[in-house]
Design an enzyme around this catalytic site. Structure first.
Site, short mmCIF file in Angstrom:
data_model
loop_
_atom_site.label_atom_id
_atom_site.label_comp_id
_atom_site.label_asym_id
_atom_site.label_seq_id
_atom_site.Cartn_x
_atom_site.Cartn_y
_atom_site.Cartn_z
N TYR A 137 0.82 -1.22 0.00
CA TYR A 137 0.00 0.00 0.00
C TYR A 137 0.85 1.27 0.00
O TYR A 137 0.38 2.34 -0.37
CB TYR A 137 -0.95 0.04 1.21
N LYS A 187 2.65 -15.50 2.41
CA LYS A 187 2.56 -16.19 1.11
C LYS A 187 3.99 -16.52 0.70
O LYS A 187 4.47 -16.11 -0.35
CB LYS A 187 1.84 -15.27 0.10
N ASP A 219 -3.99 -17.93 1.46
CA ASP A 219 -5.17 -18.54 0.81
C ASP A 219 -5.82 -19.56 1.73
O ASP A 219 -7.05 -19.63 1.86
CB ASP A 219 -4.80 -19.14 -0.55
N ASP A 243 -5.91 -6.44 5.64
CA ASP A 243 -7.07 -5.67 5.19
C ASP A 243 -8.21 -6.62 4.84
O ASP A 243 -9.36 -6.46 5.28
CB ASP A 243 -6.63 -4.85 3.94
N ASP A 247 -11.64 -7.96 7.49
CA ASP A 247 -13.04 -7.78 7.10
C ASP A 247 -13.77 -9.13 7.05
O ASP A 247 -14.93 -9.23 7.44
CB ASP A 247 -13.14 -7.10 5.73
#
Ligand code: NAD
Length: 353
Positions: A137, A187, A219, A243, A247
């Site tokens: 980001y 990852k 994943d 992020d 959620d």
């Protein structure tokens, strides 16, 4: 020494829900003093800026910040740089809040609010620790440019080991105060940045022998969160994965009006706010659920002031009012008693006793 709390009610339902959280803090008679300031749309209306200098000073002076929410249709037409949300980004950046803690707790009384089967989520109690100021980001270079006659978009995923270490410490400390299990999500099979992430987490582990560290690929973590979320205690991950996963975890509980959050700096100073927005559709009606903000205040007592007993008292009181069958409109079900914002706050105060 009194703790100084900067209170930012903000917009929409913000002032209504923050008032209830302050009521609960007052009932505990703690050595706290408040300084109120403006953020978001309320600040734009008063000063023309979403994060005015007076608010900046009040936030810097404070030991912690308690925020309602910002934003609303009234300010949606303003240029991007002048919108209420800019105030939020401004204060997060200004205070160096690099660690975002989002608990996802499903009170057994609300198990049917989740989209998952009650037996899968009932009693869920996890915390996601998300790094907030690094990763793809913020990484440079970034942009969209023309290469060989076509547009190319690119971003940079980057973490310094010092950034990984400081978020790792927050996560290990959080796990230490709870179920003592930490799952680091990465990852590493594809991304070198996250190989480093895993290496640094492993290097930290010997300093926290009481905490069990495990690793999971992102994943799989996304899948496990809906398959068997109760296997987790604390999850730590980078900005982008965090992020998305935070959620996902929030929605496991099914009720946005119940979810608190904390964003911390290196000294443990923090900004505490509900996960939801300013809900302009119900603002001023006295029907908003104040529990996410009340639980955010509990997080403030625990994480910034180290007042664990007072924090736990608030959380027990919230549980008690739910067990009594009191519900605001967002979590109402037949057979429970519908109450408004103030009545819910007062019920929590009564349950503290
Ligand atoms: P929202 O979270 O404000 O509302 C989504 C839905 O949930 C609405 O139907 C609302 O009534 C309901 N809801 C939210 N909180 C509730 C509560 N405590 N009690 C009962 N019901 C509740 O999200 P939105 O509608 O997408 O955004 C509204 C405004 O809030 C926008 O201006 C947005 O930019 C802003 N926003 C601010 C923050 C923040 O301040 N951190 C976060 C998200 C959105």
């Amino acid at each position: 020494m009194k703790k100084r709390v900067c209170v930012l009610p903000g917009d929409g339902i913000g002032p209504e829900i923050v008032a209830e959280a302050v009521k609960v803090l007052d009932a505990l008679a703690l050595p706290i003093e408040y300084e109120y300031a403006l953020l978001g749309g309320a600040a734009i209306d008063a000063t023309g800026e979403p994060y005015p200098e007076a608010t900046r000073e009040a936030a810097r002076r404070a030991d912690a910040v308690l925020l309602g929410a910002v934003g609303g249709p009234k300010w949606d037409e303003l240029p991007r740089a002048q919108r209420p949300e800019r105030g939020l980004l401004g204060i997060r950046k200004d205070l160096g809040l690099f660690a975002n803690l989002r608990p996802a707790v499903l009170f057994p009384e609300l198990a049917s609010a989740s989209a998952l089967k009650p037996e899968v989520v009932s009693g869920l109690d996890i915390v996601i620790v998300r790094e907030l100021t690094g990763d793809i980001y913020f990484g440079e270079p970034r942009g969209i440019e023309v290469r060989d006659g076509e547009r190319v978009g690119f971003n940079t995923m980057i973490y310094r080991e010092s950034e990984i270490r400081r978020i790792g410490r927050v996560a290990f400390e959080t796990a230490r105060r709870r179920g003592k299990k930490l799952c680091s999500v990465d990852k590493m099979n594809v991304l070198e940045t996250t190989q480093l992430w895993r290496d640094v987490m492993n290097e930290l582990a010997p300093e926290y022998p009481d905490v069990t560290l495990t690793h999971m690929l992102v994943d799989n973590a996304a899948m496990q969160l809906v398959r068997a979320p109760k296997q987790f205690d604390v999850i730590v991950t980078g900005n982008m994965f965090g992020d998305i996963l935070s959620d996902e975890a929030a929605m496991l509980t099914g009720s946005i009006g119940m979810l608190p959050s904390a964003s911390l700096d290196e000294q443990g100073k923090g900004l505490y706010e509900p996960c939801h927005g300013s809900a302009p559709d119900i603002a001023g009606q006295g029907v908003a659920n104040p529990l996410a903000t009340i639980l955010s205040a509990a997080m403030m007592l625990r994480h910034s002031f180290g007042w664990e007993e007072a924090a736990a008292r608030i959380e027990r009181a919230v549980r008690a009012v739910l067990a009594q069958g009191l519900r605001t409109r967002d979590i109402f079900e037949p057979g429970t008693r519908l109450v408004g914002t103030a009545e819910m706050g007062e019920a929590v105060v009564a349950a503290l006793r």
